[in-house]
Design an enzyme around this catalytic site. Structure first.
Site, short mmCIF file in Angstrom:
data_model
loop_
_atom_site.label_atom_id
_atom_site.label_comp_id
_atom_site.label_asym_id
_atom_site.label_seq_id
_atom_site.Cartn_x
_atom_site.Cartn_y
_atom_site.Cartn_z
N THR A 1 -30.01 -15.72 4.17
CA THR A 1 -29.88 -14.82 3.26
C THR A 1 -31.00 -14.04 2.65
O THR A 1 -31.32 -12.91 2.74
CB THR A 1 -29.43 -15.65 1.67
OG1 THR A 1 -28.19 -16.35 2.02
CG2 THR A 1 -29.22 -14.60 0.52
N TYR B 1 -16.72 -13.72 -0.27
CA TYR B 1 -15.72 -12.48 -0.69
C TYR B 1 -14.41 -12.91 -0.49
O TYR B 1 -13.57 -12.80 -1.56
CB TYR B 1 -16.10 -11.04 0.07
CG TYR B 1 -15.24 -10.12 -0.39
CD1 TYR B 1 -15.52 -9.51 -1.51
CD2 TYR B 1 -14.07 -9.55 0.47
CE1 TYR B 1 -14.79 -8.28 -2.14
CE2 TYR B 1 -13.57 -8.54 -0.09
CZ TYR B 1 -13.78 -7.76 -1.31
OH TYR B 1 -13.18 -6.80 -1.63
N TYR C 1 -24.12 -24.64 4.25
CA TYR C 1 -24.99 -23.79 2.98
C TYR C 1 -23.97 -23.64 1.85
O TYR C 1 -23.09 -22.60 2.06
CB TYR C 1 -25.66 -22.65 3.89
CG TYR C 1 -26.57 -21.84 2.53
CD1 TYR C 1 -27.00 -22.34 1.58
CD2 TYR C 1 -26.98 -20.66 2.98
CE1 TYR C 1 -27.74 -21.71 0.55
CE2 TYR C 1 -27.79 -19.66 2.16
CZ TYR C 1 -28.02 -20.23 1.07
OH TYR C 1 -29.13 -19.57 0.20
N ARG D 1 -23.93 -16.36 -4.77
CA ARG D 1 -23.76 -15.44 -3.79
C ARG D 1 -22.20 -15.37 -3.20
O ARG D 1 -21.83 -14.20 -2.91
CB ARG D 1 -24.65 -15.44 -2.82
CG ARG D 1 -26.11 -15.12 -3.29
CD ARG D 1 -27.17 -14.87 -2.04
NE ARG D 1 -28.48 -14.66 -2.39
CZ ARG D 1 -28.97 -13.37 -2.48
NH1 ARG D 1 -28.19 -12.53 -1.95
NH2 ARG D 1 -30.17 -13.20 -2.71
N LYS E 1 -27.27 -27.68 2.92
CA LYS E 1 -28.14 -27.06 1.84
C LYS E 1 -27.51 -26.53 0.69
O LYS E 1 -26.53 -25.99 0.67
CB LYS E 1 -28.88 -25.62 2.51
CG LYS E 1 -29.69 -24.78 1.60
CD LYS E 1 -30.08 -23.40 2.17
CE LYS E 1 -30.89 -22.61 1.22
NZ LYS E 1 -31.29 -21.49 1.74
N ILE F 1 -35.07 -26.09 1.84
CA ILE F 1 -34.99 -25.14 2.48
C ILE F 1 -35.27 -24.00 1.57
O ILE F 1 -34.83 -23.62 0.59
CB ILE F 1 -33.60 -24.70 3.18
CG1 ILE F 1 -33.15 -25.86 4.22
CG2 ILE F 1 -33.69 -23.31 3.85
CD1 ILE F 1 -31.81 -25.79 4.81
#
Length: 291
Positions: free
Chosen positions: A44, A107, A133, A138, A161, A203
């Protein structure tokens, strides 16, 4: 396997917003020499949504060339399409990266069973170690603890993560996954509490600017010096906060440029930091003696 402090590396661009591969090598070398045990490429923070597959593969290649055996190179190969993620992961494996990181499909909001199938299918397509992740802020979909626990049984899914901010969920993952399953904080501001819950590291975005300090914070806590680790965490907290004053990676790119490494602008629809934001960042960096 990968280290305690991995930097989610920004992608440098030239003036015309083409990828600056030479500057990417320069930045990766800088990070490895300043506290990072490895780098995550085209995540990202690396503006993965606006990079083509060819650009991503070239980035994996040039960063791996310069990092070599000095640190780990993790390829961000996640998509919201399972097939595309498999295809990119196979290309990353052919480059010789050390592992891949797969973001929760965004999405399309698959249910937990769909998420399980997605990650399992990608993992089974490669021999690379896989880091999951989870960043629901997001992706609009939380990767639930029970799903992570089930996925931890897939041989080459080696860690997660976690950027959900849900410490109950994080604690459950730690308590019910194998001892050698890596739990990374996905948020700089959550690193200390995640480490306290048994996390292996972070991270990080802020490690672009304070990598050595973050490395010391992690090492202190793991060595039982909780007081010193907390002291470092609290000292760096204003920087962690200002780096997310607006959408990442706007602020960290401004910070890296203030440090003297020109990583260029951001590809639309992202925009550069404004003067007020840069001023706030600069004041905190000066106070921390980062500049």
């Amino acid at each position: 396997m990968f280290g305690e402090v991995l930097t989610a590396m920004v992608t440098p661009f030239k003036e015309d917003l083409s990828v600056d591969y030479a500057r990417a090598q320069e930045l990766a070398s800088y990070l490895i020499n300043n506290g990072s045990d490895g780098v995550v490429v085209s995540g990202t923070t690396g503006e993965s949504p606006t990079l083509s597959d060819d650009e991503k593969v070239n980035l994996y290649k040039v960063v791996k060339e310069v990092v070599g055996g000095k640190g780990s190179v993790i390829a961000g190969t996640g998509y919201n399409s399972t097939k595309e993620s498999i295809d990119l992961t196979k290309k990353a494996e052919s480059i010789g990266v050390d592992g891949c990181m797969l973001v929760t499909p965004y999405y399309n909001k698959p249910p937990q069973k769909g998420l399980y199938n997605h990650f399992k299918m990608v993992a089974e397509s490669t021999s690379l170690p896989v880091i999951l992740y989870n960043v629901p802020g997001r992706t609009a979909r939380n990767l639930e603890a029970d799903t992570v626990i089930a996925l931890s049984e897939v041989p080459n899914i080696v860690g997660v993560k976690e950027a959900s901010g849900n410490f109950e969920q994080i604690a459950k993952i730690k308590s019910k996954t194998p001892e050698d399953f890596f739990l990374y904080s996905g948020e700089d501001s959550a690193t200390y509490p995640v480490l306290a819950l048994g996390g292996c590291g972070v991270i990080s975005v802020a490690s672009h600017l304070v990598g050595k300090e973050i490395k010391k914070m992690v090492s202190c806590l793991k060595n039982g010096n909780y007081k010193e680790s907390l002291k470092i965490h609290l000292r760096l907290l204003p920087l962690f906060d200002v780096l997310f004053l607006t959408t990442n990676p706007i602020m960290v790119k401004a910070g890296v440029k203030l440090k003297g490494i020109d990583v260029g602008g951001l590809r639309p629809p992202m925009i550069d930091a404004d003067d007020e934001q840069i001023s706030k960042l600069k004041k905190i960096m000066e106070k921390l003696e980062v500049l």
